[in-house]
Write a protein that holds these residues in place. Sequence first.
Motif, mmCIF file in Angstrom:
data_model
loop_
_atom_site.group_PDB
_atom_site.id
_atom_site.type_symbol
_atom_site.label_atom_id
_atom_site.label_comp_id
_atom_site.label_asym_id
_atom_site.label_seq_id
_atom_site.Cartn_x
_atom_site.Cartn_y
_atom_site.Cartn_z
ATOM 1 N N GLY A 1 -9.056 -0.350 -7.570
ATOM 2 C CA GLY A 1 -7.443 -0.086 -8.085
ATOM 3 C C GLY A 1 -6.956 0.013 -6.714
ATOM 4 N N TRP A 2 -5.035 0.834 -7.439
ATOM 5 C CA TRP A 2 -4.456 1.922 -6.467
ATOM 6 C C TRP A 2 -3.918 3.000 -6.873
ATOM 7 N N ALA A 3 -3.845 3.401 -5.207
ATOM 8 C CA ALA A 3 -3.280 4.663 -4.827
ATOM 9 C C ALA A 3 -1.572 4.502 -4.592
ATOM 10 N N SER A 4 -0.654 5.812 -5.141
ATOM 11 C CA SER A 4 0.391 5.763 -4.492
ATOM 12 C C SER A 4 0.643 7.467 -4.824
ATOM 13 N N LEU A 5 1.743 7.195 -3.314
ATOM 14 C CA LEU A 5 2.153 8.689 -2.447
ATOM 15 C C LEU A 5 3.960 8.527 -3.342
ATOM 16 N N PRO A 6 4.768 9.050 -3.020
ATOM 17 C CA PRO A 6 6.280 9.601 -3.128
ATOM 18 C C PRO A 6 6.458 8.446 -1.625
ATOM 19 N N GLY A 7 6.981 7.799 -1.744
ATOM 20 C CA GLY A 7 7.641 7.732 -0.283
ATOM 21 C C GLY A 7 6.417 6.899 0.269
ATOM 22 N N ILE A 8 5.513 5.996 -0.414
ATOM 23 C CA ILE A 8 4.933 5.235 0.429
ATOM 24 C C ILE A 8 4.072 3.990 -0.225
ATOM 25 N N ALA A 9 3.962 2.515 0.188
ATOM 26 C CA ALA A 9 3.437 1.794 -1.113
ATOM 27 C C ALA A 9 1.995 1.747 -1.414
ATOM 28 N N PRO A 10 2.348 1.473 -2.878
ATOM 29 C CA PRO A 10 0.910 1.854 -3.439
ATOM 30 C C PRO A 10 -0.102 0.467 -2.524
ATOM 31 N N THR A 11 -1.867 0.874 -2.461
ATOM 32 C CA THR A 11 -2.357 1.007 -1.526
ATOM 33 C C THR A 11 -3.518 0.562 -2.375
ATOM 34 N N ARG A 12 -4.234 -0.942 -2.456
ATOM 35 C CA ARG A 12 -4.937 -0.941 -3.102
ATOM 36 C C ARG A 12 -6.447 -0.641 -2.482
ATOM 37 N N PHE A 13 -7.562 0.158 -3.509
ATOM 38 C CA PHE A 13 -8.585 0.076 -2.956
ATOM 39 C C PHE A 13 -9.540 -0.527 -3.600
ATOM 40 N N GLN A 14 -11.434 -0.677 -3.144
ATOM 41 C CA GLN A 14 -11.700 -1.368 -3.609
ATOM 42 C C GLN A 14 -13.569 -0.650 -3.795
ATOM 43 N N ALA A 15 -14.289 -1.260 -4.499
ATOM 44 C CA ALA A 15 -15.718 -0.464 -3.834
ATOM 45 C C ALA A 15 -16.138 -0.384 -2.503
ATOM 46 N N GLY A 16 -16.992 0.880 -2.175
ATOM 47 C CA GLY A 16 -17.374 1.019 -0.615
ATOM 48 C C GLY A 16 -15.887 2.188 -0.723
ATOM 49 N N ASP A 17 -14.856 2.017 -0.509
ATOM 50 C CA ASP A 17 -13.526 2.890 0.035
ATOM 51 C C ASP A 17 -14.162 4.197 -0.429
ATOM 52 N N ILE A 18 -13.170 4.531 0.913
ATOM 53 C CA ILE A 18 -12.869 6.368 0.344
ATOM 54 C C ILE A 18 -11.821 6.365 0.157
ATOM 55 N N LEU A 19 -10.441 7.264 -0.092
ATOM 56 C CA LEU A 19 -9.372 7.547 -0.179
ATOM 57 C C LEU A 19 -9.404 9.401 0.426
ATOM 58 N N VAL A 20 -9.010 9.847 0.624
ATOM 59 C CA VAL A 20 -8.578 10.963 1.129
ATOM 60 C C VAL A 20 -7.034 11.547 0.960
ATOM 61 N N PHE A 21 -6.774 12.632 0.216
ATOM 62 C CA PHE A 21 -5.633 13.382 0.476
ATOM 63 C C PHE A 21 -5.527 15.039 0.538
ATOM 64 N N PRO A 22 -5.390 14.723 1.916
ATOM 65 C CA PRO A 22 -5.316 15.828 2.365
ATOM 66 C C PRO A 22 -4.635 16.621 2.732
ATOM 67 N N HIS A 23 -3.381 16.595 2.790
ATOM 68 C CA HIS A 23 -1.871 17.117 2.954
ATOM 69 C C HIS A 23 -1.131 17.412 1.366
ATOM 70 N N GLY A 24 -2.607 18.182 0.245
ATOM 71 C CA GLY A 24 -1.386 18.588 -1.135
ATOM 72 C C GLY A 24 -0.419 17.694 -1.467
ATOM 73 N N ARG B 1 -4.193 3.698 -10.522
ATOM 74 C CA ARG B 1 -3.969 2.723 -11.311
ATOM 75 C C ARG B 1 -5.267 2.173 -11.576
ATOM 76 N N SER B 2 -5.347 1.607 -12.516
ATOM 77 C CA SER B 2 -6.228 0.482 -12.608
ATOM 78 C C SER B 2 -5.173 -1.173 -12.119
ATOM 79 N N ALA B 3 -3.756 -0.690 -12.142
ATOM 80 C CA ALA B 3 -2.758 -2.205 -11.165
ATOM 81 C C ALA B 3 -1.581 -1.072 -11.532
ATOM 82 N N PRO B 4 -1.078 -1.407 -9.717
ATOM 83 C CA PRO B 4 0.047 -0.801 -9.662
ATOM 84 C C PRO B 4 1.225 -0.752 -10.788
ATOM 85 N N GLY B 5 1.737 0.242 -10.969
ATOM 86 C CA GLY B 5 2.775 0.618 -11.934
ATOM 87 C C GLY B 5 2.673 1.049 -13.482
ATOM 88 N N GLY B 6 1.228 0.398 -13.720
ATOM 89 C CA GLY B 6 0.401 0.500 -14.758
ATOM 90 C C GLY B 6 1.173 1.639 -15.550
#
Length: 353
Positions: A83-106, A112-117
């Motif tokens: 899938g894809w993770a997005s934050l304001p001001g940062i280009a969408p980041t693709r993630f896949q099985a095995g990845d760990i995503l952390v959003f530390p700062h609130g 999303r399953s696709a960017p902009g979906g």
Amino acid sequence: MEVGYTVASPSAKALPAADPGTVATDPLSDVLRAVKLTGALFFAVEASTPWGIEVPRTDRYAAIILPRAQHVVSYHIVLEGEGWASLPGIAPTRFQAGDILVFPHGDAYSMRSAPGGEVEYGEEATLGFFREMMAGRLPFVVQEGGGGAGRARFVCGFLGCDTRPFNPVLATLPRILVVRRPAGAQGGLLDELVALTLAEARVARAGGESIRLRLGELIFVEVVRQHLDALPEGRTGWLSGLRDPAIGRVLTAMHAEPARAWTLEALAGMAGLSRAVLAERFAQLVGCPPIHYLTLWRMQIAARLLADSPMKVAAVANEVGYASEAAFSRAFKKATGLAPAIWRARHAAATAD
């Protein structure tokens, strides 16, 4: 602070050994204990394409999932799919099985399953979802998405922690952190913790929620350790300082004996560096001079003692290396904006609500 970066997770690296003349300690554990890491919410998602969710800023939902926390951190471990993770001001980041995503700062973010979906859960719907989950009206494993063939599975963890007066781990993390694990990697501690959590969720037993939350805390600690192991050369921040042999020894020594009357000369001797080189390298990696760091760390210890113990202010001052209550009070107010007694009173009022 960096806005975001991705690291690949290599094999574990040993942290610098403590100087033989100091009491062995673990600064990372010290910090995680002092900032009161607390499990708030933990659940699993099974999604089918198209799927998408928007998560609002943590100040909009912290009161729902952990009212007394100063701050909430969210993280996601991808078990299957992509899938894809997005934050304001940062280009969408693709993630896949095995990845760990952390959003530390609130920050607000979306997955999303696709960017902009399109999203199934907008921010308001997500707030409602959190209320239902906290009320126990939703299962541990949540189904979402449009029913398409593409599938994704991930576990979502939310934890509370303190940010004031000092949380060096949180301060060193970017706005979005993606830890990449080798494809097909299995059998490590993180996989075992996730497997235990999912197994616990399959059978309803007394105390199950408490066990899952504690496992969620352990999962986050292991994520931070994997991030520490994977830090590329040239990065700065507290974790990079911890991994540096000389600076790591200095941090370990100060954490082992925070009340000791440390001098730059003594710390430099322990690091095997000149005072000038130590001061420069420490500030470059950690972000402040060694003695200033020691003061901040003392104030974090003091904040916890004031909040969680009946110790008198003079005793707290002595515990963190101040012979004078007045000098301690001045330092504490400079770091927090509050006198020690007011800090204690406000914490007591918040926990009584």
